[in-house]
Design an enzyme around this catalytic site. Structure first.
Site, mmCIF file in Angstrom:
data_model
loop_
_atom_site.group_PDB
_atom_site.id
_atom_site.type_symbol
_atom_site.label_atom_id
_atom_site.label_comp_id
_atom_site.label_asym_id
_atom_site.label_seq_id
_atom_site.Cartn_x
_atom_site.Cartn_y
_atom_site.Cartn_z
ATOM 1 N N CYS A 173 0.826 -1.213 0.000
ATOM 2 C CA CYS A 173 0.000 0.000 0.000
ATOM 3 C C CYS A 173 0.865 1.270 0.000
ATOM 4 C CB CYS A 173 -1.000 -0.044 1.153
ATOM 5 S SG CYS A 173 -2.453 0.937 0.798
ATOM 6 N N HIS A 188 -3.155 -4.926 1.775
ATOM 7 C CA HIS A 188 -2.536 -5.192 3.084
ATOM 8 C C HIS A 188 -2.535 -6.678 3.411
ATOM 9 C CE1 HIS A 188 -2.208 -1.075 4.808
ATOM 10 N NE2 HIS A 188 -3.149 -0.818 3.912
ATOM 11 N N GLU A 202 -0.786 -8.216 5.460
ATOM 12 C CA GLU A 202 -0.504 -8.451 6.893
ATOM 13 C C GLU A 202 -1.776 -8.442 7.746
ATOM 14 O OE1 GLU A 202 -0.160 -5.647 5.350
ATOM 15 O OE2 GLU A 202 -0.696 -3.996 6.680
HETATM 16 N N1 GLN Z 1 -3.922 6.310 1.012
HETATM 17 C C1 GLN Z 1 -2.591 6.096 1.496
HETATM 18 C C2 GLN Z 1 -1.577 6.912 0.706
HETATM 19 O O1 GLN Z 1 -1.885 7.411 -0.325
HETATM 20 C C3 GLN Z 1 -2.209 4.624 1.451
HETATM 21 C C4 GLN Z 1 -3.170 3.828 2.299
HETATM 22 C C5 GLN Z 1 -2.593 2.648 2.970
HETATM 23 O O2 GLN Z 1 -1.377 2.442 3.062
HETATM 24 N N2 GLN Z 1 -3.486 1.865 3.482
HETATM 25 O O3 GLN Z 1 -0.477 7.060 1.107
#
Ligand code: GLN
EC number: 4.3.3.6
Length: 185
Positions: A75, A165, A167
């Site tokens: 992410c 994610h 994890e």
């Molecule tokens: N929306 C976050 C970003 O742009 C990422 C979201 C996340 O890591 N769950 O950095």
């Protein structure tokens, strides 16, 4: 083999648990010097702008750009690994991709989807939270998975990146894959 998890923001403990379930030692990385003790690094999710600011502050950017350390970004961690980020600059420049942040629409802040991830498994539960997607890949980047036509997992050399994610579930197969197939022993 020792695997680090960058421990300045995000879901650190959960990643360490997946490393341990895979059968390896997981270390929370808080200082740049600790990077010399590990064989691979996981960059957790969180907020990429905060992550970038803290990585600058603690000197992680410089050191990680010099090292050839295998890395797995989830992410926000994927955003940090990218060469280009739509409407802003890229950061570590390790994956030749362009990512778009928060790109699954405002109405769908989070969702789950069963993913087919090439070379890993065809039944991985993906948890997406204000997730980015990969809008463009350059030569040398292998696409591992898509959701609704959007790329959500890629690999290039010793770098792995996913929009979701892993994890947050009990399924540690992606982490195990990263450790056993992308780190040279
Ligand atoms: N929306 C976050 C970003 O742009 C990422 C979201 C996340 O890591 N769950 O950095």
């Amino acid at each position: 083999m020792k695997i680090g998890v960058l421990a300045i923001q995000g879901a650190v403990r959960e990643h360490i648990r997946h490393i341990e379930l895979s059968g390896y030692e997981g270390i929370a990385i808080k200082r740049v010097e600790q990077l010399d003790e590990i064989d691979g690094l996981i960059l957790p999710g969180g907020e990429s702008t905060t992550l970038r600011r803290l990585m600058d502050l603690y000197g992680f950017k410089e050191k990680l750009q010099q090292l050839d350390l295998p890395m797995f970004g989830t992410c926000a961690g994927l955003i940090v690994l990218a060469k280009n980020v739509e409407n802003e600059s890229g950061y570590l420049n390790k994956l030749d991709i362009t990512v778009e942040r928060n790109s699954f629409g405002r109405q769908v802040d989070s969702f789950e989807s069963e993913l087919d991830i090439k070379g890993i498994a065809n039944d991985i539960e993906g948890v997406f939270i204000r997730a980015p997607h990969i809008a463009k890949v350059d030569n040398g980047v292998e696409i591992l998975s898509k959701v609704g036509g959007k790329i959500v997992a890629v690999k290039q050399g010793q770098y792995l990146g996913v929009s979701f994610h892993p994890e947050l579930t009990d399924d540690y197969r992606i982490t195990k894959y990263f450790i056993e197939h992308m780190i040279k022993h």
